[in-house]
Enzyme design. Structure first.
Site, PDB file in Angstrom:
ATOM      1  N   THR A   1       0.879  -1.165   0.000  1.00  0.00           N
ATOM      2  CA  THR A   1       0.000   0.000   0.000  1.00  0.00           C
ATOM      3  C   THR A   1       0.920   1.220   0.000  1.00  0.00           C
ATOM      4  O   THR A   1       1.992   1.189   0.622  1.00  0.00           O
ATOM      5  CB  THR A   1      -0.937   0.041   1.229  1.00  0.00           C
ATOM      6  N   HIS A   2       0.529   2.256  -0.714  1.00  0.00           N
ATOM      7  CA  HIS A   2       1.375   3.451  -0.878  1.00  0.00           C
ATOM      8  C   HIS A   2       2.728   3.098  -1.501  1.00  0.00           C
ATOM      9  O   HIS A   2       3.705   3.822  -1.312  1.00  0.00           O
ATOM     10  CB  HIS A   2       1.596   4.164   0.464  1.00  0.00           C
TER      11      HIS A   2
ATOM     12  N   SER B   1      18.090  -0.923 -26.384  1.00  0.00           N
ATOM     13  CA  SER B   1      18.483   0.474 -26.500  1.00  0.00           C
ATOM     14  C   SER B   1      19.446   0.640 -27.676  1.00  0.00           C
ATOM     15  O   SER B   1      20.252  -0.245 -27.958  1.00  0.00           O
ATOM     16  CB  SER B   1      19.164   0.929 -25.209  1.00  0.00           C
TER      17      SER B   1
ATOM     18  N   LYS C   1      20.452  -3.024 -22.082  1.00  0.00           N
ATOM     19  CA  LYS C   1      19.059  -2.712 -21.755  1.00  0.00           C
ATOM     20  C   LYS C   1      18.066  -3.741 -22.299  1.00  0.00           C
ATOM     21  O   LYS C   1      18.217  -4.270 -23.388  1.00  0.00           O
ATOM     22  CB  LYS C   1      18.665  -1.333 -22.316  1.00  0.00           C
TER      23      LYS C   1
ATOM     24  N   GLU D   1       4.782  -0.280 -21.333  1.00  0.00           N
ATOM     25  CA  GLU D   1       4.787   1.184 -21.255  1.00  0.00           C
ATOM     26  C   GLU D   1       3.849   1.806 -22.288  1.00  0.00           C
ATOM     27  O   GLU D   1       3.145   2.783 -21.999  1.00  0.00           O
ATOM     28  CB  GLU D   1       6.204   1.700 -21.462  1.00  0.00           C
TER      29      GLU D   1
END
Length: 468
Positions: free
Chosen positions: A154-155, A276, A282, A289
């Protein structure tokens, strides 16, 4: 000469033609337009509104246009404005002036409304089928990893440990509601507007029920003005689509986090990641996304149409031409996102060893110690304070709760006995939540069974309702 140009004394300005034309996007409705016209002309002939031989000639002409369209042989013209006028013009060119009888008893206003109902009905069912595929993938990965425990948050702070399957089933609940919303939206999509004319109906003795049955509609609009001006069915679809994309974006955000070095909870398959151009090490979660990013454009399509409809007087207005591009874009975005997401989940690897390590390096079992003291008779608020001080002690001494001795526990409360160490075992912490909807193993096993049954019911609905 425009098909509507009888009262005009000069041609339309070229800029006006380009500005008002919709053929570059509404050509996607060509099959629905022809399908609607075939049902309409069948009714015209059956009701004796036009001679049957004319109806047969129009039907034959429409079928030839449909065949050529599917074969990629049709070229549409901006001069003819929209898909409806383009097809009618082609029909007249092929079968002669008798093709002009097709438009008897209807207007482009009820014609375009019909096309959109037909299109959205078909595509909403396809989206539900793709959503079922996503649900299959999630349930399968949940079952394959139902013994895995992960940190719950949570948070975005460690909260309490939960079963990985329990976390996955949270999304099953969301996506099942999305399927229900889409199914419910179909009730408003599945209404037939044809026969409303421009806004007031028609003077010809048409049989709207016959057309509705021919096209598989369950209901007919009861008010002609409502029929041509209603876009609620698109708004409802866009709203359901926005909620669905929001759920996808939440899941994608977690996949982005979980696949990072800092979390390393999962590894996404190479087929759903990219590299990348400069950094050879990468492995970027671009699909997750981009789905997350595309959520914004779906929201925009919803707000765009809401704004178009704001304060719009009855009945039809040219503003309503702006109802299509956002709808088409949302359909395409949803279909692409769902198809990719299902594959991404299906090929995702859950890093069990990393997760096993992760749940031992936090204080997510602290609540269970507080509950332990409550069972010993201490009021919860006092128990909460005791465990809070205990956690602070651990932080100051570089320890976790499992590292403490019984003497250290008793230094904070004499209610602690040896059995307190059993209470904070992570599996015990998880299984202690043995309530309906909880993360206990027995409850999650039951939830998986229920999820499979709900999915089986959804697949049965899809099989009975999916359009070709």
């Amino acid at each position: 000469m425009k098909l509507w140009g009888g009262r005009f004394t000069k041609p339309t300005d070229q800029l006006v033609e380009e500005f008002t034309a919709s053929i570059h996007f509404d050509k996607k409705l060509a099959e629905e337009d022809i399908k609607g016209s075939l049902a309409h002309v069948k009714m015209l002939g059956a009701c004796g509104i036009i001679p049957q031989k004319d109806a047969d000639a129009i039907r034959k002409g429409l079928l030839s246009i449909l065949a050529d369209y599917k074969a990629g042989k049709i070229e549409f013209s901006v001069e003819n404005e929209d898909v409806h006028m383009n097809i009618e013009k082609l029909l007249i060119e092929r079968i002669g002036p008798v093709g002009g009888k097709l438009h008897t008893g209807r207007s482009r206003n009820d014609q375009v409304a019909l096309d959109m109902h037909l299109y959205l009905r078909k595509e909403t069912k396809r989206i539900i089928a793709l959503l079922a595929d996503v649900l299959d993938a999630i349930v399968n990965v949940a079952e394959a990893n139902k013994d895995v425990i992960i940190p719950g948050y949570t948070h975005l702070q460690r909260a309490q440990p939960v079963l990985f399957a329990h976390h996955m089933l949270a999304y099953v609940g969301m996506f099942m509601r999305d399927a229900e919303r889409m199914q419910d939206a179909l009730k408003r999509i599945d209404i037939m507007p044809l026969g409303a004319g421009a806004l007031a109906g028609t003077t010809f003795p048409i049989d709207r029920t016959m057309v509705a049955e021919e096209l598989g509609f369950s209901r007919i609009y009861d008010n002609s003005m409502d029929a041509v001006s209603d876009r609620d069915f698109i708004l409802e679809f866009l709203s359901a689509a926005s909620i669905l994309m929001m759920h996808l974006s939440r899941f994608c955000e977690e996949l982005v986090l979980w696949s990072s070095t800092e979390f390393s909870f999962v590894e996404l398959d190479d087929a759903y990641t990219t590299g990348s151009s400069i950094m050879p090490q990468k492995k970027n979660p671009d699909v997750a996304e981009l789905i997350r990013g595309k959520t914004g454009r779906v929201y925009g399509n919803l707000f765009g149409l809401l704004t178009v409809l704001k304060s719009l007087p009855l009945a039809y207005n040219k503003d309503l031409q702006e109802d299509k591009e956002g709808m088409f874009d949302t359909v395409d975005t949803l279909k692409g996102s769902l198809a990719l997401f299902a594959g991404m989940i299906r090929t995702m690897q859950v890093r069990r060893e990393r997760l096993q390590q992760a749940v031992k390096q936090d204080f997510s079992n602290a609540t269970d110690l507080a509950d332990y003291l409550v069972r010993k008779g201490l009021p919860f608020r006092q128990a909460h304070e005791v465990i809070g001080r205990l956690v602070l002690y651990c932080i100051e001494h570089g320890k976790f709760l499992a590292d403490l001795t019984l003497e250290e526990y008793r230094a904070h409360s004499d209610l602690f006995d040896e059995d307190c160490l059993q209470v904070i075992d992570i599996k015990q912490v998880v299984d202690a939540r043995d309530v309906h909807g909880g993360t206990g193993s027995r409850r999650v096993e039951q939830a998986l069974v229920q999820a499979k049954q709900s999915l089986a019911d959804l697949h049965a609905w899809i099989e009975a309702n999916l359009e070709a």
